[in-house]
Motif scaffolding. Structure first.
Motif, PDB file in Angstrom:
ATOM      1  N   TYR A  13       0.836  -1.196   0.000  1.00  0.00           N
ATOM      2  CA  TYR A  13       0.000   0.000   0.000  1.00  0.00           C
ATOM      3  C   TYR A  13       0.872   1.247   0.000  1.00  0.00           C
ATOM      4  O   TYR A  13       2.069   1.205   0.285  1.00  0.00           O
ATOM      5  N   TYR A  52      -3.973   0.775  -2.331  1.00  0.00           N
ATOM      6  CA  TYR A  52      -3.198  -0.461  -2.244  1.00  0.00           C
ATOM      7  C   TYR A  52      -3.408  -1.311  -3.484  1.00  0.00           C
ATOM      8  O   TYR A  52      -4.371  -1.132  -4.238  1.00  0.00           O
ATOM      9  N   SER A  60       1.448  -6.714  -4.322  1.00  0.00           N
ATOM     10  CA  SER A  60       0.838  -7.506  -3.259  1.00  0.00           C
ATOM     11  C   SER A  60       1.036  -8.991  -3.535  1.00  0.00           C
ATOM     12  O   SER A  60       1.386  -9.402  -4.646  1.00  0.00           O
TER      13      SER A  60
END
Length: 265
Positions: A13, A52, A60
């Motif tokens: 994020y 994010y 991620s």
């Protein structure tokens, strides 16, 4: 890199700006490495903004398992916990709006105010364009296919009359700078599979926070009539149409300030 460890998933994020908190949930294929992004726009000037990369995307984690809309909503709630936000205003754009609906339903205490931008409830209320059906399209072919869907004014006659602008849109839509990255194709496919099953229609009446539904008048992805049905379904929802298609937030300069005003209450 700022990473939130949420137990079963790690999310990348970013955070910037000053003001009241705001959680931004991005659309299909969202990757914060792509510029410009939300941090280059006006929201970062008026809020303590957090955005994010959703599971399977960007920086991620990309677990090779089934993803559900509940997973995405729980990821958003977990990120808020990780950064110390018990609650905040939330804006969800396109697929992010689907996640935001689930977030408001699964974790109602976390969502103070909600903007649902160019999104759909699924089910009997109407779904957004079925991107999972065009996964075979790549690059220029995909860009050309989606241009008149993203903005229904940009048909063949418009393309012929505006060749330079059309060529620029094709180039932008064809770009895929991180193609071939490990897990990227799988994560994107998992997102589309979850998206195909999105359905909050029968539960929309349970959303209790103030809601603004923001949409483009010429959006062929999240249809205007779907926005009207969604506004009727959510108690007290405010519906605002802007001049543009699925990218109305870029096309109409009044859109983001209007949403920011709503989010600040």
């Amino acid at each position: 890199m700022p990473t939130a460890h949420l137990g079963s998933i790690e999310l990348y994020y970013e955070r910037a700006g000053e003001g009241p908190p705001l959680l931004f949930i991005s659309g299909t294929g969202g990757d914060l490495r792509n510029k410009p992004n939300v941090f280059d726009g006006p929201l970062a000037k008026g809020f303590d903004l957090v955005a994010y990369d959703q599971r399977g995307l960007g920086r991620s984690q990309k677990p090779d398992i089934d993803y559900t809309m509940a997973d995405y909503a729980d990821d958003a709630a977990g990120l808020m916990d990780a950064i110390g936000w018990p609650s905040a205003p939330v804006i969800g754009v396109s697929f992010g709006g689907m996640v935001a609906q689930e977030l408001a339903l699964r974790h109602p205490a976390k969502v103070e105010r909600l903007v649902l931008a160019c999104t759909s409830p699924g089910g009997a209320g109407g779904a957004s364009y079925p991107f999972h059906e065009i996964q075979h399209l790549r690059g220029e072919a995909r860009a050309k296919f989606l241009i008149p869907i993203s903005d229904t004014r940009r048909d063949a006659a418009w393309a012929a009359a505006n060749p330079e602008t059309y060529a620029q849109l094709v180039e932008l839509g064809s770009a895929n700078p991180f193609a071939g990255e490990p897990g990227r194709e799988m994560g994107a496919r998992r997102q589309l599979e979850a998206r195909a099953g999105h359905d909050t229609w029968d539960r929309l009446g349970q959303i209790a926070c103030p809601v603004m539904i923001a949409a483009g008048r010429y959006d062929g992805v999240a249809l205007p009539q779907t926005q009207e049905r969604m506004a009727e379904r959510i108690p007290g929802a405010r519906l605002s149409f802007f001049e543009g298609g699925h990218l109305f937030m870029i096309q109409d300069r009044t859109a983001t300030p209007a949403m920011a005003t709503f989010l600040k209450g």
